[in-house]
Enzyme design. Sequence first.
Site, PDB file in Angstrom:
ATOM      1  N   ASP A 233       0.871  -1.173   0.000  1.00 46.37           N
ATOM      2  CA  ASP A 233       0.000   0.000   0.000  1.00 46.37           C
ATOM      3  C   ASP A 233       0.911   1.227   0.000  1.00 46.37           C
ATOM      4  O   ASP A 233       2.120   1.122   0.253  1.00 46.37           O
ATOM      5  CB  ASP A 233      -0.939  -0.005   1.215  1.00 46.37           C
ATOM      6  CG  ASP A 233      -2.158   0.904   0.994  1.00 46.37           C
ATOM      7  OD1 ASP A 233      -2.100   1.793   0.113  1.00 46.37           O
ATOM      8  OD2 ASP A 233      -3.163   0.742   1.706  1.00 46.37           O
ATOM      9  N   TRP A 234       0.340   2.352  -0.294  1.00 51.58           N
ATOM     10  CA  TRP A 234       1.116   3.585  -0.504  1.00 51.58           C
ATOM     11  C   TRP A 234       1.797   4.031   0.796  1.00 51.58           C
ATOM     12  O   TRP A 234       1.152   4.582   1.681  1.00 51.58           O
ATOM     13  CB  TRP A 234       0.195   4.653  -1.073  1.00 51.58           C
ATOM     14  CG  TRP A 234       0.088   4.632  -2.575  1.00 51.58           C
ATOM     15  CD1 TRP A 234       0.198   5.718  -3.398  1.00 51.58           C
ATOM     16  CD2 TRP A 234      -0.106   3.510  -3.452  1.00 51.58           C
ATOM     17  NE1 TRP A 234       0.089   5.325  -4.718  1.00 51.58           N
ATOM     18  CE2 TRP A 234      -0.100   3.992  -4.781  1.00 51.58           C
ATOM     19  CE3 TRP A 234      -0.259   2.137  -3.250  1.00 51.58           C
ATOM     20  CZ2 TRP A 234      -0.247   3.157  -5.889  1.00 51.58           C
ATOM     21  CZ3 TRP A 234      -0.406   1.299  -4.360  1.00 51.58           C
ATOM     22  CH2 TRP A 234      -0.407   1.824  -5.645  1.00 51.58           C
TER      23      TRP A 234
END
Length: 664
Positions: A233-234
Amino acid sequence: MNRAFSPERRADLLVKQMTLDEKVAMVHGVKPIPVKGYVGYVPPVERLGIPALTLADGRAAVGNGARDITLFPAPIAAASSWDVSLLAEYGRELGQEQWQKGTNVELGPTIDVVRVPEWGRTFESYGEDPYFNSRMAVAEIEAIQSQGPIADANMYVAMQQESNRFKEDSRVDERTLEEIYLPPFAAAVREGHVGTFMCAYVKTNGVYSCENDFLERGVLRQQFGFDGWVMSDWGATHSTIDSALHGLDQEMPDDKFYGASLKAAIEKGEVSTAALDDHVRNILVTMFRQGLFDKKQTGTWASNARRPEHDAFSRYAAEQGTVLLKNDKGILPLAPGTSIAVIGTSGGKTPKALGGGSSNANPPYIVSPFDGIAKRAGSADKVTYADGTDLIAAARDAHNADVTIVFANTAETEGSDRPDLTLPNNQDALIAVVAAAAKKTIVVLNTGGPVLMPWIDKVAGIVEAWYPGQEDGNAIAAVLYGDVNPAAKLPLTFPHTADQIPTPSKEQWPGVDGQSQYSERLNIGYRWYDANNVAPLFPFGFGLSYTTFKVSHLAVSPATADAAQAITVIVDVSNTGSRKGAEVVQVYVGHPPANGEPPHQLRAFAKVELNPGETKTLTLTIDGDSFSIYDESIHRWAHMPGSYEIFAGTSSRDLPLHAAVQEQ
Ligand code: NOJ
């Protein structure tokens, strides 16, 4: 580039041609993104014909600010249809729009099982049951990937809060993980053939998801046989060496850990070239398998992805996802000649049609409930609107109308959880005041999850319309006027009170000292209510229709079964009312008490449309693995002999039919 070779062989041949720099460049995104639009980007390797990776969010629409797209209802609404073919169409249209926008990796669907009703991303998921979520996930993933993009199953795993999501440690035992939280991810691999997974921000049992050997290499690769790639995920990558050795293939959105530091770790021998090759190969195999090397993608972020059929489907999906929760004395459908007062901000200029965060989107339009109702009402039927900020004006409108429809909403979003399940902004008070003044009141909820309803006895009708997408007003008008007979069912439980939920203590959620204890273990959602003999406000699987149904004649075969043998369930369902409608027949399995399982668990369902007076005989299948549990002592699923009960009915709390199966 030889298409006659398998994806695996093509990837092997290609990895051999790549320089160290080219390989390192493949395992992370770049920032700033050189091509406008996408939220993640890996540049092409032109020398070798490797296409760029273009990643975009997509849960209910192409996100990241894209224009000329369709806004569909939120996933929780689509899932409330209990119709896997609807989820397939949802995935097809989303995948098609993404492909049209030049996206080749769609970030979605979100397939996590909802544990905490306050979780800010509940609207983005399908609901609280592992089997149910698995069916929805498989349908949507297959459909997205059939249109070109690789799907990316979010968020792996035990991601049940937003408030402390960058640090939170989910303390969850292995059996609970395997039986409750992992099944949709297993199904995404085994049946959905998903190309990528997004490892979550949170830690599980002390280790960040993106460097969690047990989750990434143990469960995903060894147990499920996953051979695609895992992206972070970012900002969910926390290390170079630990991540590279424990299963993270690709860092997003940039190169903090997987750029120069990964190259240095390889040069020093801290991460082997073979390990890097494996990560690159996982990405390339998936790209070959998905045809990214062979198909030309002509669309760009600026392309128009909308189609008239998508507007129509968005409306259909919203109608099919709208759950009728209460309908006293048949107040609905609205009769011709009814004057109506529409009240509430989400009924007028600020409809609540979508959730926030990475689900945010730029819809081409949103039909407001007032506009939809006014258009649908008879020309002589007066329809007024008040936003409810002035209570006296709202009460006056309500008093003057035959029927008052109050629209209430929550603004749910990634990044924050709801503090509790109370409707915010004094909407409970608004409903109470309006209901006291009105002749008859209907409440329409635009929420992403359950809310408390202290006013429930004061209103005649309640409709959960979720976040319905761009066709909001048209869809709700169709349901309220009976042009569409509601046929949706709740995919999660609505409690009576704030403490009547499976996770009432702060140790469970949001956690103490950064840890959330999954101490309710297997008893989440309806499992908890059933195990504790607590009647919820509205149970999982519940939803009314304008007609009535009856299930009868349950038969199961064989009555005595061997390990892993599927069971056939035959059951009749009749439309006992006077309108055409659809019912969802639900089949639950009750384990022998010694297995230590919740009282009963969904293992099959089917939706069927019936004319008044019509009866259909349904045949459903319960998979053989329904008769097993995860045995922590051997770290495996184990078939459990014994006497099982099969329940059939129309909600988790309305299961009039029982039969027995003896597992040998
Ligand atoms: C963070 C979210 O958790 C994830 O689901 C999303 O895909 C990325 N941001 C990219 O926007």
